[in-house]
Design an enzyme around this catalytic site. Sequence first.
Site, PDB file in Angstrom:
ATOM      1  N   TYR A 176       0.347  43.197   4.328  1.00 28.32           N
ATOM      2  CA  TYR A 176       0.331  42.641   3.124  1.00 28.32           C
ATOM      3  C   TYR A 176       1.388  41.844   2.865  1.00 28.32           C
ATOM      4  O   TYR A 176       2.277  41.729   3.620  1.00 28.32           O
ATOM      5  CB  TYR A 176       0.054  43.567   2.121  1.00 28.32           C
ATOM      6  N   CYS A 344      -8.561  68.202   4.372  1.00 29.13           N
ATOM      7  CA  CYS A 344      -8.794  67.181   5.204  1.00 29.13           C
ATOM      8  C   CYS A 344      -8.826  67.038   6.366  1.00 29.13           C
ATOM      9  O   CYS A 344      -7.727  67.429   7.037  1.00 29.13           O
ATOM     10  CB  CYS A 344      -7.990  66.103   4.385  1.00 29.13           C
TER      11      CYS A 344
END
Length: 691
Positions: A176, A344
């Site tokens: 980014y 998860c």
Amino acid sequence: MPVNVGEKRYPLMFSPLTLPHTILKNRIIMGSMHTGLEDVPGGIERMAAFFAERAKGGVGMIITGGISPNVEGGMGGAGSKLATFDEVEEHQKITSAVHEADPEVKICLQILHAGAQAGTANPVAPSAVKSRVAASTPAELDAEGIEKQLADFANCALMAQKAGYDGVEIIGSAGYLLSAFMVAKTNLRKDQWGGEWANRMRFPVEVVKRIRAVVGEQFIVIFRVPAMDMLEDGMSRAEVLQLAQTVVQEGVNIISTHFTWHEARVPTIATMVPRAAFASVTGRLRDALDVPVITSNRINMPDVAEQVLGDGNADLISMARPMLADAELVNKAKFGRENEINTCIACNQACLDHTFTGRMTSCLVNPRACNETLLEYNRAAQVKTIAVVGAGPAGLSFAVIAAQRGHKVTLFERDNQIGGQFNLARRIPGKEEFSETLRYFKRMVEVLDINLELGYNVDTKSLSSHKFDEIVIATGILPREPVIPGIDDPRVVSYIDVISGRVQVGKRVAILGAGGIGFDVAALLAHSGVSPAMDVNVFAREWGIDFVNHPRGGVTGVEPQVNKSNREIVLLQRKASPVGMGLGKSTGWTHRIALRQRGVQMINNVEYQKIDAHGLHLLVADQPQTLVVDHIVVCAGQESLRTLYDGMRHEMQAKSALKKKKIHLIGGAYEAAEIDAKLAIDQASRLAAEI
Ligand code: NAP
Ligand code: SF4
């Protein structure tokens, strides 16, 4: 109130952390994760419920998904920025929901300016260098543009403060805007913002200065550094350290560590990555800093978190996906209920694969994630006796949620164990985490007093004679048998025989069908030795990461070393598209690379002609070819196994006494084409919420 056994078992995890002006009640942070909620109607309310549930579940601090300081840095969606007072009002709904759920829980806004990776029409970046993962080339920022971005960052932080956030996290990694300034190949500038390292670091440092200047001292500022960016010619260890030290001098309270750019060709969060694989990198950075440091990536259970803290590798543990999978993870650990954690499994199938294809994030093992206001498991108004036939992912999910709602559930399973196809998945190297889902279901069956009948071959007669109010058929699938002359040859075996170990496969193998299971079988047959997912050194060697010397990006000049398979494996596909294109967006490339490195040959555009004594006869792009093989493993998809359902429907039509019974069909038995665990669990959970 149960005894807080977890506080004794995980003393470090449950110790508070004192910051200059506030205290975090424990060491577990819900890490930033894009959900897509900000862009849908009513999304802010849904986000408020989503985060409030995690706050109630015990986390010490929450960091929101990335929110842009302006239009040009966003992902193009309606709600992906925070810059105006109207937007402040919306965000107040989130912060109040979290603080009402637990006033001790902190919530920070992640400020994410996507730079070249923004989803807007006019992305901006330090230089006009197109990102491999972006649609267009960004415009180079001029001096005025840079000044505007800096002002927007400061404004966003101020708006976050006004919205009631306890702090902000500035993301300085992943490719980014901030990290694009820092890496030489994305910053080609010749002015004070580019060139030598001191100049390339200037923009992120200036962002921190501007933010601290407007928010004052009583506000948490976290900076996420690209601790090891996995990028060829990425950042050096010395640069990372200098960046971290400088932003701390400028007022950052906590350093968070990140381990990827989206361009990187190393898996960093997939299920094949060992647990806490990158924590040692954080640890070395922590040694040189005097503020708390956060680590992340593949830390999915409390014992792993405690180990990382005990090793001195971090002060705080960030869990993002594990909080999608189980909002109550921290409280379950606190009260000694770890076996009830819905772990998860790092599959990415309902989270990142959705994010990268513009769909709403959720979770394969927990479809309620991001649907908290839409999919509610309320106490049933009328308790029913329910039969569930089949203890695969669909049947188990239904049984657990229905029982949680108060129904009396009997779960029949023909096999002598629960789990269905998950029992196969967990045998694949790199998919060991699937065992956790089975552990969860096993425990929930006990906790919820579900009547489990293993080794029970249910037929229409036995089912009709029981007094069940409703019947749920989750009998799953049968492997598809393709019509090819010679398919009954003894060398032809099913993937179930191979994965379960019932067949010893020879040296030369053709795999017929290159879907998820074809890839799994290839991975299993090509593998030898320790699974990379279970040993960080093996993982590092196979993916070319040097954790010890930390060259630029951790990978520059490091050749992956993978043992070639001692089998000759050919993975076949009829479609003309590249093999493996149907796999998940975020992980498919890792599976393709891993198989290629082991020498698995992949052939598309194939037509199966026949199987005879000479081998498997094919047309490959219309050219005849014969594969001389010891085994042909059929991975050609599945067909629904619905004999029982059809039989019951027939009985119900024939016998008036049965007519009042309700019968439901779910999972692979409902629709085998394209069905996978994600859809099966989702469908089962929705039915269980309504019944
Ligand atoms: P699948 O993804 O549907 O792949 C089966 C493949 O077999 C097809 O891609 C098809 O490709 C081929 N095929 C279909 N009919 C055939 C026929 N009559 N003769 C020859 N070939 C035929 O099914 P799967 O691999 O069994 O996986 C089942 C489900 O589990 C899928 O939804 C999958 O996504 C999921 N799964 C996911 C993962 C994961 O890691 N995400 C792993 C395992 C399974 P061609 O016709 O082009 O050859
Ligand atoms: Fe974890 Fe898979 Fe759920 Fe994503 S979808 S949170 S990776 S279990």
